[in-house]
Write a protein that holds these residues in place. Structure first.
Motif, PDB file in Angstrom:
ATOM      1  N   SER A 263       0.824  -1.214   0.000  1.00 22.78           N
ATOM      2  CA  SER A 263       0.000   0.000   0.000  1.00 22.78           C
ATOM      3  C   SER A 263       0.859   1.265   0.000  1.00 22.78           C
ATOM      4  O   SER A 263       0.533   2.246  -0.676  1.00 22.78           O
ATOM      5  N   GLU A 264       1.989   1.256   0.720  1.00 24.81           N
ATOM      6  CA  GLU A 264       2.890   2.415   0.709  1.00 24.81           C
ATOM      7  C   GLU A 264       3.507   2.616  -0.674  1.00 24.81           C
ATOM      8  O   GLU A 264       3.609   3.742  -1.165  1.00 24.81           O
ATOM      9  N   LEU A 265       3.915   1.527  -1.308  1.00 24.42           N
ATOM     10  CA  LEU A 265       4.511   1.625  -2.640  1.00 24.42           C
ATOM     11  C   LEU A 265       3.487   2.100  -3.676  1.00 24.42           C
ATOM     12  O   LEU A 265       3.800   2.934  -4.536  1.00 24.42           O
ATOM     13  N   LEU A 266       2.258   1.597  -3.596  1.00 26.77           N
ATOM     14  CA  LEU A 266       1.207   2.044  -4.513  1.00 26.77           C
ATOM     15  C   LEU A 266       0.875   3.514  -4.297  1.00 26.77           C
ATOM     16  O   LEU A 266       0.678   4.258  -5.258  1.00 26.77           O
ATOM     17  N   ARG A 267       0.816   3.932  -3.047  1.00 22.82           N
ATOM     18  CA  ARG A 267       0.544   5.344  -2.736  1.00 22.82           C
ATOM     19  C   ARG A 267       1.645   6.224  -3.316  1.00 22.82           C
ATOM     20  O   ARG A 267       1.382   7.245  -3.934  1.00 22.82           O
ATOM     21  N   TRP A 268       2.916   5.813  -3.131  1.00 22.44           N
ATOM     22  CA  TRP A 268       4.031   6.588  -3.664  1.00 22.44           C
ATOM     23  C   TRP A 268       3.975   6.655  -5.187  1.00 22.44           C
ATOM     24  O   TRP A 268       4.113   7.718  -5.787  1.00 22.44           O
ATOM     25  N   LEU A 269       3.733   5.529  -5.837  1.00 23.40           N
ATOM     26  CA  LEU A 269       3.690   5.505  -7.290  1.00 23.40           C
ATOM     27  C   LEU A 269       2.574   6.409  -7.817  1.00 23.40           C
ATOM     28  O   LEU A 269       2.743   7.078  -8.833  1.00 23.40           O
ATOM     29  N   GLY A 270       1.460   6.461  -7.107  1.00 21.92           N
ATOM     30  CA  GLY A 270       0.352   7.330  -7.508  1.00 21.92           C
ATOM     31  C   GLY A 270       0.640   8.808  -7.312  1.00 21.92           C
ATOM     32  O   GLY A 270      -0.048   9.659  -7.869  1.00 21.92           O
ATOM     33  N   SER A 271       1.669   9.119  -6.532  1.00 20.71           N
ATOM     34  CA  SER A 271       1.972  10.526  -6.245  1.00 20.71           C
ATOM     35  C   SER A 271       3.056  11.115  -7.139  1.00 20.71           C
ATOM     36  O   SER A 271       3.303  12.309  -7.082  1.00 20.71           O
ATOM     37  N   VAL A 272       3.709  10.295  -7.966  1.00 23.76           N
ATOM     38  CA  VAL A 272       4.765  10.824  -8.823  1.00 23.76           C
ATOM     39  C   VAL A 272       4.144  11.714  -9.886  1.00 23.76           C
ATOM     40  O   VAL A 272       3.063  11.433 -10.384  1.00 23.76           O
ATOM     41  N   GLY A 273       4.836  12.800 -10.215  1.00 24.59           N
ATOM     42  CA  GLY A 273       4.291  13.775 -11.151  1.00 24.59           C
ATOM     43  C   GLY A 273       4.044  13.228 -12.542  1.00 24.59           C
ATOM     44  O   GLY A 273       2.962  13.320 -13.081  1.00 24.59           O
ATOM     45  N   SER A 274       5.051  12.632 -13.129  1.00 22.69           N
ATOM     46  CA  SER A 274       4.950  12.107 -14.479  1.00 22.69           C
ATOM     47  C   SER A 274       5.011  10.585 -14.405  1.00 22.69           C
ATOM     48  O   SER A 274       6.022  10.033 -13.972  1.00 22.69           O
ATOM     49  N   PRO A 275       3.940   9.891 -14.807  1.00 29.92           N
ATOM     50  CA  PRO A 275       3.947   8.429 -14.672  1.00 29.92           C
ATOM     51  C   PRO A 275       5.025   7.787 -15.538  1.00 29.92           C
ATOM     52  O   PRO A 275       5.314   8.256 -16.633  1.00 29.92           O
ATOM     53  N   PRO A 276       5.622   6.717 -15.052  1.00 27.02           N
ATOM     54  CA  PRO A 276       6.643   6.012 -15.836  1.00 27.02           C
ATOM     55  C   PRO A 276       6.001   5.242 -16.988  1.00 27.02           C
ATOM     56  O   PRO A 276       4.788   5.022 -17.003  1.00 27.02           O
ATOM     57  N   LYS A 277       6.824   4.830 -17.944  1.00 22.67           N
ATOM     58  CA  LYS A 277       6.338   3.984 -19.039  1.00 22.67           C
ATOM     59  C   LYS A 277       6.041   2.580 -18.534  1.00 22.67           C
ATOM     60  O   LYS A 277       5.215   1.871 -19.084  1.00 22.67           O
ATOM     61  N   GLY A 278       6.752   2.177 -17.483  1.00 32.14           N
ATOM     62  CA  GLY A 278       6.574   0.848 -16.933  1.00 32.14           C
ATOM     63  C   GLY A 278       7.271   0.741 -15.591  1.00 32.14           C
ATOM     64  O   GLY A 278       8.016   1.633 -15.196  1.00 32.14           O
ATOM     65  N   VAL A 279       7.003  -0.350 -14.892  1.00 30.66           N
ATOM     66  CA  VAL A 279       7.598  -0.594 -13.584  1.00 30.66           C
ATOM     67  C   VAL A 279       8.190  -1.992 -13.582  1.00 30.66           C
ATOM     68  O   VAL A 279       7.506  -2.969 -13.878  1.00 30.66           O
ATOM     69  N   ALA A 280       9.488  -2.067 -13.266  1.00 33.53           N
ATOM     70  CA  ALA A 280      10.177  -3.344 -13.153  1.00 33.53           C
ATOM     71  C   ALA A 280      10.476  -3.606 -11.680  1.00 33.53           C
ATOM     72  O   ALA A 280      11.118  -2.796 -11.025  1.00 33.53           O
ATOM     73  N   LEU A 281       9.995  -4.706 -11.168  1.00 35.95           N
ATOM     74  CA  LEU A 281      10.217  -5.098  -9.773  1.00 35.95           C
ATOM     75  C   LEU A 281      11.359  -6.097  -9.743  1.00 35.95           C
ATOM     76  O   LEU A 281      11.268  -7.154 -10.350  1.00 35.95           O
ATOM     77  N   VAL A 282      12.419  -5.752  -9.043  1.00 37.55           N
ATOM     78  CA  VAL A 282      13.622  -6.589  -9.071  1.00 37.55           C
ATOM     79  C   VAL A 282      14.057  -7.072  -7.697  1.00 37.55           C
ATOM     80  O   VAL A 282      15.148  -7.610  -7.541  1.00 37.55           O
ATOM     81  N   HIS A 283      13.210  -6.917  -6.697  1.00 40.35           N
ATOM     82  CA  HIS A 283      13.572  -7.322  -5.345  1.00 40.35           C
ATOM     83  C   HIS A 283      12.325  -7.832  -4.640  1.00 40.35           C
ATOM     84  O   HIS A 283      11.242  -7.312  -4.836  1.00 40.35           O
ATOM     85  N   GLY A 284      12.471  -8.851  -3.838  1.00 44.25           N
ATOM     86  CA  GLY A 284      11.363  -9.349  -3.045  1.00 44.25           C
ATOM     87  C   GLY A 284      11.061 -10.810  -3.328  1.00 44.25           C
ATOM     88  O   GLY A 284      11.577 -11.402  -4.280  1.00 44.25           O
ATOM     89  N   GLU A 285      10.235 -11.374  -2.492  1.00 45.07           N
ATOM     90  CA  GLU A 285       9.804 -12.752  -2.675  1.00 45.07           C
ATOM     91  C   GLU A 285       8.986 -12.848  -3.956  1.00 45.07           C
ATOM     92  O   GLU A 285       8.173 -11.962  -4.233  1.00 45.07           O
ATOM     93  N   PRO A 286       9.181 -13.897  -4.748  1.00 45.07           N
ATOM     94  CA  PRO A 286       8.501 -13.980  -6.049  1.00 45.07           C
ATOM     95  C   PRO A 286       6.988 -13.803  -5.995  1.00 45.07           C
ATOM     96  O   PRO A 286       6.424 -13.060  -6.798  1.00 45.07           O
ATOM     97  N   HIS A 287       6.319 -14.472  -5.059  1.00 49.27           N
ATOM     98  CA  HIS A 287       4.847 -14.365  -5.003  1.00 49.27           C
ATOM     99  C   HIS A 287       4.424 -12.936  -4.647  1.00 49.27           C
ATOM    100  O   HIS A 287       3.511 -12.387  -5.263  1.00 49.27           O
ATOM    101  N   ALA A 288       5.090 -12.321  -3.674  1.00 46.26           N
ATOM    102  CA  ALA A 288       4.750 -10.958  -3.264  1.00 46.26           C
ATOM    103  C   ALA A 288       5.046  -9.970  -4.390  1.00 46.26           C
ATOM    104  O   ALA A 288       4.264  -9.044  -4.636  1.00 46.26           O
ATOM    105  N   ALA A 289       6.170 -10.156  -5.073  1.00 46.41           N
ATOM    106  CA  ALA A 289       6.517  -9.264  -6.188  1.00 46.41           C
ATOM    107  C   ALA A 289       5.480  -9.383  -7.296  1.00 46.41           C
ATOM    108  O   ALA A 289       5.084  -8.376  -7.896  1.00 46.41           O
TER     109      ALA A 289
END
Length: 101
Positions: free
Chosen positions: A20-46
């Motif tokens: 929820s913190e990561l989603l909130r942060w991503l929603g607050s960035v001024g210019s949205p990215p073209k994409g998001v690559a997740l490169v850290h964390g447990e596979p199921h959670a990522a």
């Protein structure tokens, strides 16, 4: 190939922020990215975070697996055709309890 990249440290939250913190942060960035690559964390959670980002922000998303590689400047190609294979609700995904043997 040579990679031109800038590493930026974001000190707005802990390295162990929850979804929820990561989603909130991503929603607050001024210019949205073209994409998001997740490169850290447990596979199921990522993968759950990948699906949440894709669904909430309509962005190309990718959750890294061992030995994966991507063209970072072309998020539309990230796992093209295999995104549904990592979706836990997909019947062909081996992690789905109803998957065929």
């Amino acid at each position: 190939r040579r990679v031109k990249a800038e590493v930026v440290q974001i000190e707005l939250f802990s390295a162990h922020s929850d979804r929820s913190e990561l989603l909130r942060w991503l929603g607050s960035v001024g210019s949205p990215p073209k994409g998001v690559a997740l490169v850290h964390g447990e596979p199921h959670a990522a993968d759950r975070l990948r699906v949440a980002i894709r669904d909430k922000f309509d962005l190309h998303t990718w959750a890294a697996q061992l030995n994966d590689f991507i063209e970072v400047d072309r998020p539309e190609t990230w796992h093209a055709g295999s995104e549904s294979e990592s979706d836990p609700s997909n019947p062909s995904n081996p992690s789905n309890p109803s998957a065929s043997p």
